[in-house]
Write an enzyme that holds these catalytic residues in place. Structure first.
Site, PDB file in Angstrom:
ATOM      1  N   ASN A   1       0.866  -1.177   0.000  1.00  0.00           N
ATOM      2  CA  ASN A   1       0.000   0.000   0.000  1.00  0.00           C
ATOM      3  C   ASN A   1       0.905   1.229   0.000  1.00  0.00           C
ATOM      4  O   ASN A   1       1.503   1.558   1.011  1.00  0.00           O
ATOM      5  CB  ASN A   1      -0.895  -0.036   1.250  1.00  0.00           C
ATOM      6  CG  ASN A   1      -1.729   1.224   1.404  1.00  0.00           C
ATOM      7  OD1 ASN A   1      -1.804   2.044   0.498  1.00  0.00           O
ATOM      8  ND2 ASN A   1      -2.346   1.369   2.571  1.00  0.00           N
ATOM      9  N   TRP A   2       0.980   1.872  -1.153  1.00  0.00           N
ATOM     10  CA  TRP A   2       1.942   2.979  -1.285  1.00  0.00           C
ATOM     11  C   TRP A   2       1.422   4.284  -0.696  1.00  0.00           C
ATOM     12  O   TRP A   2       2.150   5.269  -0.649  1.00  0.00           O
ATOM     13  CB  TRP A   2       2.306   3.178  -2.763  1.00  0.00           C
ATOM     14  CG  TRP A   2       3.099   2.057  -3.361  1.00  0.00           C
ATOM     15  CD1 TRP A   2       3.446   0.866  -2.760  1.00  0.00           C
ATOM     16  CD2 TRP A   2       3.665   2.004  -4.675  1.00  0.00           C
ATOM     17  NE1 TRP A   2       4.176   0.092  -3.612  1.00  0.00           N
ATOM     18  CE2 TRP A   2       4.325   0.766  -4.799  1.00  0.00           C
ATOM     19  CE3 TRP A   2       3.660   2.875  -5.754  1.00  0.00           C
ATOM     20  CZ2 TRP A   2       4.992   0.382  -5.973  1.00  0.00           C
ATOM     21  CZ3 TRP A   2       4.322   2.509  -6.923  1.00  0.00           C
ATOM     22  CH2 TRP A   2       4.982   1.273  -7.022  1.00  0.00           C
ATOM     23  N   LYS A   3       0.168   4.314  -0.341  1.00  0.00           N
ATOM     24  CA  LYS A   3      -0.436   5.516   0.249  1.00  0.00           C
ATOM     25  C   LYS A   3      -0.174   6.740  -0.639  1.00  0.00           C
ATOM     26  O   LYS A   3      -0.119   6.601  -1.857  1.00  0.00           O
ATOM     27  CB  LYS A   3       0.076   5.688   1.678  1.00  0.00           C
ATOM     28  CG  LYS A   3      -0.094   4.399   2.487  1.00  0.00           C
ATOM     29  CD  LYS A   3       0.166   4.547   3.948  1.00  0.00           C
ATOM     30  CE  LYS A   3      -0.025   3.192   4.625  1.00  0.00           C
ATOM     31  NZ  LYS A   3       0.132   3.250   6.072  1.00  0.00           N
TER      32      LYS A   3
ATOM     33  N   HIS B   1      -9.333   1.307   5.015  1.00  0.00           N
ATOM     34  CA  HIS B   1      -8.037   1.472   5.676  1.00  0.00           C
ATOM     35  C   HIS B   1      -8.180   2.414   6.884  1.00  0.00           C
ATOM     36  O   HIS B   1      -8.955   3.364   6.843  1.00  0.00           O
ATOM     37  CB  HIS B   1      -7.008   2.026   4.689  1.00  0.00           C
ATOM     38  CG  HIS B   1      -5.626   1.972   5.236  1.00  0.00           C
ATOM     39  ND1 HIS B   1      -5.135   2.924   6.078  1.00  0.00           N
ATOM     40  CD2 HIS B   1      -4.644   1.044   5.102  1.00  0.00           C
ATOM     41  CE1 HIS B   1      -3.893   2.599   6.440  1.00  0.00           C
ATOM     42  NE2 HIS B   1      -3.582   1.457   5.856  1.00  0.00           N
TER      43      HIS B   1
ATOM     44  N   GLU C   1      -6.474   4.763   7.879  1.00  0.00           N
ATOM     45  CA  GLU C   1      -6.251   6.191   7.584  1.00  0.00           C
ATOM     46  C   GLU C   1      -7.489   6.806   6.934  1.00  0.00           C
ATOM     47  O   GLU C   1      -7.759   7.993   7.103  1.00  0.00           O
ATOM     48  CB  GLU C   1      -5.000   6.354   6.703  1.00  0.00           C
ATOM     49  CG  GLU C   1      -3.733   6.132   7.525  1.00  0.00           C
ATOM     50  CD  GLU C   1      -2.584   5.490   6.772  1.00  0.00           C
ATOM     51  OE1 GLU C   1      -2.571   5.524   5.534  1.00  0.00           O
ATOM     52  OE2 GLU C   1      -1.692   4.939   7.454  1.00  0.00           O
TER      53      GLU C   1
ATOM     54  N   GLU D   1      -5.284  -4.979  10.701  1.00  0.00           N
ATOM     55  CA  GLU D   1      -4.226  -3.995  10.909  1.00  0.00           C
ATOM     56  C   GLU D   1      -4.478  -3.249  12.218  1.00  0.00           C
ATOM     57  O   GLU D   1      -5.235  -2.265  12.236  1.00  0.00           O
ATOM     58  CB  GLU D   1      -4.201  -2.985   9.753  1.00  0.00           C
ATOM     59  CG  GLU D   1      -3.970  -3.611   8.401  1.00  0.00           C
ATOM     60  CD  GLU D   1      -3.424  -2.590   7.409  1.00  0.00           C
ATOM     61  OE1 GLU D   1      -2.299  -2.767   6.961  1.00  0.00           O
ATOM     62  OE2 GLU D   1      -4.133  -1.606   7.126  1.00  0.00           O
TER      63      GLU D   1
ATOM     64  N   GLY E   1       2.591   2.174  10.773  1.00  0.00           N
ATOM     65  CA  GLY E   1       3.534   3.275  10.599  1.00  0.00           C
ATOM     66  C   GLY E   1       4.242   3.687  11.875  1.00  0.00           C
ATOM     67  O   GLY E   1       4.893   4.725  11.928  1.00  0.00           O
TER      68      GLY E   1
ATOM     69  N   SER F   1       3.568  -2.220  10.280  1.00  0.00           N
ATOM     70  CA  SER F   1       5.017  -2.261  10.487  1.00  0.00           C
ATOM     71  C   SER F   1       5.648  -3.620  10.174  1.00  0.00           C
ATOM     72  O   SER F   1       6.569  -4.062  10.864  1.00  0.00           O
ATOM     73  CB  SER F   1       5.374  -1.823  11.913  1.00  0.00           C
ATOM     74  OG  SER F   1       4.948  -0.494  12.138  1.00  0.00           O
TER      75      SER F   1
ATOM     76  N   GLY G   1       2.946  -1.190   4.254  1.00  0.00           N
ATOM     77  CA  GLY G   1       2.979   0.239   3.940  1.00  0.00           C
ATOM     78  C   GLY G   1       4.401   0.675   3.663  1.00  0.00           C
ATOM     79  O   GLY G   1       4.950   0.449   2.579  1.00  0.00           O
ATOM     80  N   GLY G   2       5.025   1.283   4.664  1.00  0.00           N
ATOM     81  CA  GLY G   2       6.353   1.880   4.505  1.00  0.00           C
ATOM     82  C   GLY G   2       7.362   0.989   3.801  1.00  0.00           C
ATOM     83  O   GLY G   2       8.079   1.447   2.894  1.00  0.00           O
TER      84      GLY G   2
HETATM   85  P1  PGA Z   1       2.961   0.192   7.629  1.00  0.00           P
HETATM   86  O1  PGA Z   1       1.498   0.422   7.018  1.00  0.00           O
HETATM   87  O2  PGA Z   1       3.502  -1.082   7.066  1.00  0.00           O
HETATM   88  O3  PGA Z   1       3.753   1.408   7.202  1.00  0.00           O
HETATM   89  O4  PGA Z   1       2.798   0.127   9.120  1.00  0.00           O
HETATM   90  C1  PGA Z   1       0.621  -0.667   6.843  1.00  0.00           C
HETATM   91  C2  PGA Z   1      -0.680  -0.177   6.262  1.00  0.00           C
HETATM   92  O5  PGA Z   1      -1.086   0.952   6.580  1.00  0.00           O
HETATM   93  O6  PGA Z   1      -1.316  -0.877   5.474  1.00  0.00           O
END
Ligand code: PGA
Length: 249
Positions: free
Chosen positions: A9-11, A94, A96, A166, A172, A212, A233-234
């Site tokens: 997930n590149w956000k 998600h 966010e 999640e 994050g 993470s 994510g990251g």
């Molecule tokens: P993260 O994000 O790996 O940076 O914690 C995961 C996500 O939001 O899907």
């Protein structure tokens, strides 16, 4: 055997040029794997991603979509727009979207319905906040999120669902649920679905862990029997880290 999935997930990261570079590096370094590898760039770069991955096994997902067919929804993207450029997978719910954009379970349920109706695969995200876990309410929160978003579905719709647990406190933050905590929750999710639907549906739906995930912890988390992969994510923005996580599955 359930489908194993590693989804990035590149956000809101990567410009057009950066997307092109990351995708060509990823294609070049992609390890041989039976797992499904998915990337979710931002909307404006989805068409580019589809084109540049035309001859690749890497799939492309959107990070969100609107539930309506079309209409006066400034700034929104419809299922048809995604499918028209060949994108048939969408991440929905998600944390966010929930925390920054006020998306609640009832809105998510409508988006899920649209995805199902359109024949798309929906990666449904959910998970408790830190306070819920500290107060011991994490199971009831997750059960409520599942129920509100998904329990109205017809049994056959579950073939189009991928779940992504999640925990919000792990997204994050560098803090990861332990493999045991992930397994415990994934087993609970399966039991909840088995009770509401059938054991066969519960045993077939892939459940990803997100929060993470890194090269250093991926193998331990993925080794758990009810964890079918990860939503990353990251670490999905760094090609070597993402490749290492794919290798870990
Ligand atoms: P993260 O994000 O790996 O940076 O914690 C995961 C996500 O939001 O899907």
């Amino acid at each position: 055997m359930r489908t194993q999935i590693v989804a990035g997930n590149w956000k809101m990261n990567k410009t057009l040029d950066e997307t092109e570079t990351l995708l060509s590096e990823l294609s070049a370094k992609l390890p041989n794997t039976e797992a499904q590898v998915i990337v979710a760039p931002t909307f404006v770069n989805l068409a580019l991603a589809k084109n540049s991955l035309e001859s690749s096994t890497i799939q492309v997902a959107a990070q969100n979509m609107h539930f309506a067919e079309n209409g006066a929804f400034t700034g929104e993207i419809s299922a048809e727009m995604l499918q028209n450029i060949g994108v048939d997978t969408v991440i929905l719910g998600h944390s966010e979207r929930r925390s920054h954009f006020g998306e609640e379970d009832d809105l998510l349920a409508k988006k899920v319905d649209t995805a199902i109706k359109k024949g798309m695969t929906a990666i449904i995200c959910f998970g408790e906040e830190l306070g819920d876990r500290k107060s011991g309410n994490h199971f009831s929160v997750v059960e409520r999120q599942l129920k509100n978003a998904l329990f109205h579905l017809e049994p056959k719709a579950w073939a189009q669902i991928v779940l992504a647990y999640e925990p919000v406190w792990a997204i994050g933050t560098g803090e990861t649920a332990s493999p045991e905590q992930a397994q415990e929750m994934h087993a609970f999710i399966r039991k909840t679905i088995a009770d509401a639907f059938t054991p066969s549906i519960a045993n077939t739906v892939p459940i990803l862990y997100g929060g993470s995930v890194k090269p250093a912890n991926a193998a331990d988390i993925f080794s758990k029997p009810d964890v079918d992969g990860g939503l990353i994510g990251g670490a999905s923005l760094k090609v070597d880290d993402f490749v290492a996580i794919i290798k870990a599955i």
